[in-house]
Design an enzyme around this catalytic site. Structure first.
Site, PDB file in Angstrom:
ATOM      1  N   ASN A  48       0.936  -1.187  -0.090  1.00  0.00           N
ATOM      2  CA  ASN A  48       0.082   0.114   0.061  1.00  0.00           C
ATOM      3  C   ASN A  48       1.334   1.267  -0.062  1.00  0.00           C
ATOM      4  O   ASN A  48       1.568   1.499   0.867  1.00  0.00           O
ATOM      5  CB  ASN A  48      -1.063  -0.104   1.134  1.00  0.00           C
ATOM      6  CG  ASN A  48      -1.832   1.384   1.271  1.00  0.00           C
ATOM      7  OD1 ASN A  48      -1.806   2.130   0.520  1.00  0.00           O
ATOM      8  ND2 ASN A  48      -2.314   1.438   2.624  1.00  0.00           N
ATOM      9  N   LYS A  62      -0.001   4.285  -0.431  1.00  0.00           N
ATOM     10  CA  LYS A  62      -0.556   5.573   0.055  1.00  0.00           C
ATOM     11  C   LYS A  62      -0.320   6.640  -0.906  1.00  0.00           C
ATOM     12  O   LYS A  62      -0.228   6.316  -2.100  1.00  0.00           O
ATOM     13  CB  LYS A  62      -0.125   5.784   1.487  1.00  0.00           C
ATOM     14  CG  LYS A  62      -0.365   4.558   2.274  1.00  0.00           C
ATOM     15  CD  LYS A  62      -0.137   4.850   3.747  1.00  0.00           C
ATOM     16  CE  LYS A  62      -0.289   3.415   4.593  1.00  0.00           C
ATOM     17  NZ  LYS A  62      -0.432   3.796   6.084  1.00  0.00           N
ATOM     18  N   SER A  79       2.851  -2.029  10.742  1.00  0.00           N
ATOM     19  CA  SER A  79       4.493  -2.206  10.646  1.00  0.00           C
ATOM     20  C   SER A  79       5.153  -3.384  10.434  1.00  0.00           C
ATOM     21  O   SER A  79       6.042  -4.064  11.012  1.00  0.00           O
ATOM     22  CB  SER A  79       4.606  -1.807  11.859  1.00  0.00           C
ATOM     23  OG  SER A  79       4.205  -0.535  12.434  1.00  0.00           O
ATOM     24  N   HIS A  90      -9.665   1.301   4.389  1.00  0.00           N
ATOM     25  CA  HIS A  90      -8.695   1.696   5.337  1.00  0.00           C
ATOM     26  C   HIS A  90      -8.691   2.566   6.453  1.00  0.00           C
ATOM     27  O   HIS A  90      -9.535   3.678   6.164  1.00  0.00           O
ATOM     28  CB  HIS A  90      -7.525   2.211   4.317  1.00  0.00           C
ATOM     29  CG  HIS A  90      -6.033   2.153   4.804  1.00  0.00           C
ATOM     30  ND1 HIS A  90      -5.755   3.104   5.852  1.00  0.00           N
ATOM     31  CD2 HIS A  90      -5.066   1.226   4.865  1.00  0.00           C
ATOM     32  CE1 HIS A  90      -4.385   2.875   6.406  1.00  0.00           C
ATOM     33  NE2 HIS A  90      -4.102   1.624   5.697  1.00  0.00           N
ATOM     34  N   GLY A 145       1.918   2.372  10.810  1.00  0.00           N
ATOM     35  CA  GLY A 145       3.005   3.328  10.952  1.00  0.00           C
ATOM     36  C   GLY A 145       3.582   3.545  12.103  1.00  0.00           C
ATOM     37  O   GLY A 145       4.374   4.409  12.295  1.00  0.00           O
ATOM     38  N   GLU A 187      -7.239   5.031   7.485  1.00  0.00           N
ATOM     39  CA  GLU A 187      -6.869   6.431   7.164  1.00  0.00           C
ATOM     40  C   GLU A 187      -8.146   6.956   6.481  1.00  0.00           C
ATOM     41  O   GLU A 187      -8.332   8.163   6.746  1.00  0.00           O
ATOM     42  CB  GLU A 187      -5.623   6.560   6.227  1.00  0.00           C
ATOM     43  CG  GLU A 187      -4.149   6.308   7.251  1.00  0.00           C
ATOM     44  CD  GLU A 187      -3.080   5.825   6.475  1.00  0.00           C
ATOM     45  OE1 GLU A 187      -3.129   5.966   5.070  1.00  0.00           O
ATOM     46  OE2 GLU A 187      -2.238   5.396   7.028  1.00  0.00           O
ATOM     47  N   GLU A 199      -6.111  -4.643  10.396  1.00  0.00           N
ATOM     48  CA  GLU A 199      -5.086  -3.767  10.502  1.00  0.00           C
ATOM     49  C   GLU A 199      -5.309  -3.062  11.940  1.00  0.00           C
ATOM     50  O   GLU A 199      -6.130  -2.137  11.735  1.00  0.00           O
ATOM     51  CB  GLU A 199      -4.942  -2.934   9.439  1.00  0.00           C
ATOM     52  CG  GLU A 199      -4.690  -3.243   8.006  1.00  0.00           C
ATOM     53  CD  GLU A 199      -3.840  -2.232   7.207  1.00  0.00           C
ATOM     54  OE1 GLU A 199      -2.722  -2.633   6.847  1.00  0.00           O
ATOM     55  OE2 GLU A 199      -4.518  -1.394   6.884  1.00  0.00           O
TER      56      GLU A 199
END
Ligand code: PGA
Length: 259
Positions: free
Chosen positions: A10, A12, A222, A104, A182, A106, A176
């Site tokens: 991904n 992003k 991660s 996702h 991250g 985000e 996730e």
């Protein structure tokens, strides 16, 4: 290693067209130097920005890249219309896209996407022939207050109640945990295994026709060359979703080589 172990990158909002091209040339060169084992039994999906999709499709002509799957990171649920800035499932399919990431964290957190909104996107994409990587996961306060299972069940149920059973096999569920994305430290193997088993049970409850239609469960948060091997060996995990560590081509190849 399981057959068809997924390694989903991904990217992003990273890499313009020229940077995408440079990465893919480097990838082709690095894979030429590794043995074929690196790609064997793996399905590698690169989820790139919309503006890099055509570069990725073109670069599949390069040596060792023909089996790469093309992925997008978002899609609107309408077929067409007055939705400035949006992209439809049909546009993705006609651009050579095979997979799309939806839900996702985000997008849920930064762009206010609700379960209902995500569910409509998933249905539209599956109906158009795309394979959907549905992201689910709890944030740190939900985990601390013991709500992990409730949150994940709500996120999955809201999508699956809308789907016909014959569409479910084109779904992949990515666990996730928001607190691991991250963060530099992934969830522990025990945490991943526990939630993956829980997700699998929910999914099985929707798949009465055949066990083959039960969606695969992958892990993201991660993932790196240091932890990927252990994660890949968990019995309930059929793949990994890699964010930051996929941006560096060498590191991505190290990840592919480690599993
Ligand atoms: P990360 O991102 O690997 O950088 O944690 C994963 C993701 O957000 O999908």
């Amino acid at each position: 290693m399981h057959k068809d172990f997924f390694v989903v990158a991904n990217w992003k909002m990273n890499k313009n067209s020229a940077e995408t091209k440079a990465y893919l040339h480097e990838l082709s060169g690095l894979l030429a130097r590794c043995s074929f084992r690196v790609l064997k039994s793996k399905r590698v999906v690169l989820c790139v920005p919309f503006t890099s999709l055509s570069v990725l499709v073109e670069c599949k002509e390069l040596p060792y890249l023909s089996e790469l799957c093309v992925g997008a990171q978002n899609c609107h649920f309408s077929g067409s219309g007055a939705f400035t800035g949006e992209i439809s499932a049909n546009m993705l399919v006609s651009s050579g896209v095979d997979y799309v990431i939806l839900g996702h964290s985000e997008r849920r957190i930064l762009f206010g996407e609700t379960d209902e909104f995500i569910s409509r996107k998933v249905s539209a994409c599956l109906n158009c022939g795309l394979k959907v990587i549905l992201c689910v996961g709890e944030d740190s306060s939900e985990r601390k207050s013991g709500k992990t299972a409730d949150v994940i069940k709500r996120q999955i149920d809201s999508v699956l109640v809308q789907l016909e059973e014959n569409r479910i096999s084109d779904l992949i569920v990515a666990y996730e945990p928001v607190w691991a994305i991250g963060a530099g430290i992934s969830a522990s193997l025990a945490e991943v295994n526990e939630v993956a088993g829980f997700i699998d049970n929910i999914l099985k409850s929707y798949c009465t026709l055949s066990s083959k239609s039960v969606p695969k469960v992958i892990y993201g948060g991660s993932v790196s060359k240091r932890n990927v091997k252990d994660i890949a060996h968990l019995s309930g995990i059929d793949g990994v979703l890699v964010g930051r560590a996929s941006l560096n081509c060498r590191e991505f190849v190290d990840i592919l080589s480690a599993i």
